[in-house]
Each structure stands twice: as C-alpha cells, then as structure tokens.
Design an enzyme around this catalytic site. Structure first.
Site: not given
Lengths: 171, 171
Positions: A7, A9
């Site tokens: 991922d 953010d």
C-alpha cells in the site's frame, strides 16, 4: 518468486504527517499525537476531505521512515507491486506517480497499480494499514500500524509497527 | 458473480480511429484500412509514440461501437472491472478517468484499475486486444479483434470481432 502488494498512503507515504501539518496550518497549533490514536482519520482531522483533494497534498507527503531501504531489499526478493486505492482522488494520480519516481526510483511503472477496490489484486502477501483492504485478501496480510488502527486487535493479520518489523517478517 | 476484466484502449476506446485521424493530420490523407491490417501499431503509424503522449489523445478517443449498450448489460450480470495498462502514459490517467465518466457513467471509480502489468489482475474473464495481456491470464480469455491482431491465430483465446460477438459469448 512470491508476489508482494504494498500500500502507498500510510505505509510508504506518511499521510498522517501531512494531516498534522495541514491541521496545524488551519488551527494554529500542532495536535498532540495521542489525540488521534484510535480515532478514524476522517474523525480525527475535521477538514481531511479538503486536504486530500488539495493540489500537492500527495506530492509533498514525507516518506515513512526506513521504507526506502527496506523496499530496496524487498524488491530483490519479491515480485513487488505498489497498490494504491487512489481512484477516489483523480488529481492524486499524477502526483503519486511523480512521488514514487522521486522517492522509489528503483521501482518501474510496471510495478504500479492504482485502483478503487483492492479485491482485484492477485498477490501472495499484502501490506496495508486498512482492515477493509486486508480482510478480503486470501494471502498473508500485514497490518501496518497507524493511529487509526493502533487500538484494534489485528486479528488474523500480522502487525508491523515499523518498517524494521516488516523486514523481520519478510527478509 | 463472475468477475470480468475489460480492457480500455482497443476494446472500449477506439484508439485506432485516433491513430488514423492523427496520421491523416500529419500526412494529408487518410490511410486505407487494409494497409495496417496485420501490422503492429507502432509500425503501422510512424509517429504513434508522439500521439499517445499528446494532451487530449485519450480524452477525445471515440467509443467503440455498441460497447456502451453491451457494457450496461454486462455490468448487471458480472462484477465488472475496467483494467487499463495506462501507467506508461502518466498524462493519460486523468484523461481516461474523465473519458470513462463521460461515456460509461454507470461505472463507479471502485471498478477502475490502472496498472503497468495486468499479471496482478484476479478475475474470471478477461477481454483484451493484446496477446501479452491474455496469454498469462488463467481464466477465460477473449481477444478483441483489432488490425494488429487480425491475422493471428487466436490460439486458446476466443475471438470477438465486435461487441455483438462479446454479447453472444457472455450474455
């Protein structure tokens, strides 16, 4: 080679630090960290919906500590994909691309995925700070600690409080 | 509900018509269609690498005939994702988002995926005009006919010459 979905953010990009900075700009003082622990992002920062649509928000996010060094090594051992649920914020797409080119130049555009839902991702391992992305993933799941998930039981997911923890788990 | 991954360029967006238009602009006459049959896109149109980096190229592409009507019905029967290997052309990302919102407003941002490599896509059926995307996909594969693939044996892939063919195969 196992496939690893990372991922962006809250795992590579330190969006919480951006939230703190924008919040301080708007309210005149830096929020004490303990105030946002265990609070959903959208509740912790009143103007968050403006921040994430602001030009430059994603482009100027700091890099999460030690993520570059560990990702360099993970990239040699795993088939790494960066998977960002960025489609909700269209203006963020070119910013995120530029951000990755600047901070993770060893990753190629072939390794990037911008999606709306991560259910379509086929990988063996997923690192994410949101339960909604990990809960429906059938492989090994690593919950990256951020204030919003800090007080929750990780359940079947392994928890990583830092990139050093990720290195311990995967290297 | 089966998951269906639909390619954008050459399946929903008529990029060939864009190539023909840009080529005509540069050379003063419309290229006869038979000249590009069986020829790789990059060989058929000498300036293609400029076209695909031109602002507006993807935003103004025409819609492939009948794709809107058939996609409306597929969207009710399948879990549809639009998967575009768009990461090579960063400027195309917001254009593609806007294009989809205009022409396929019944699709949500949750259904969109922009990637570099489609190997990460987990779906049951894939529609694409490029062998490189279909050959490594383990589910049902539908090759959408475009000039560059027209003379090739579809092999294990089903071939669709039109959206009516896709309707026959999937509805």
């Amino acid at each position: 080679m196992e496939r690893l979905a990372v991922d962006m953010d809250g795992v590579l990009a330190d969006v919480y630090e951006q939230f703190f900075r924008y919040d301080e700009r708007d309210f005149g003082k830096r929020r004490p960290p303990e105030e946002v622990i265990g609070v959903e992002e959208r509740k912790a920062f009143p103007y968050i919906n403006e921040y994430v649509y602001t030009k430059g928000f994603f482009r100027t996010a700091p890099v999460v500590k030690n993520s570059v060094e560990i990702m360099t090594r993970l990239n040699e051992k795993y088939e790494v994909f960066i998977v960002s649920a960025a489609m909700e914020f269209p203006q963020s797409l070119p910013e995120k691309l530029e951000w990755l080119k600047e901070h993770f130049p060893f990753l190629s555009w072939q390794q990037l995925v911008f999606c709306g839902s991560k259910t379509i991702v086929d990988a063996d391992i997923m690192i994410d700070d949101h339960f909604r992305n990990l809960d429906n993933f059938s492989g090994i799941t690593i919950l990256y600690t951020q204030p919003h998930n800090q007080l929750k039981d990780a359940g079947r997911h392994k928890r990583a409080d830092s990139w050093a923890d990720i290195a311990s788990l995967l290297l």
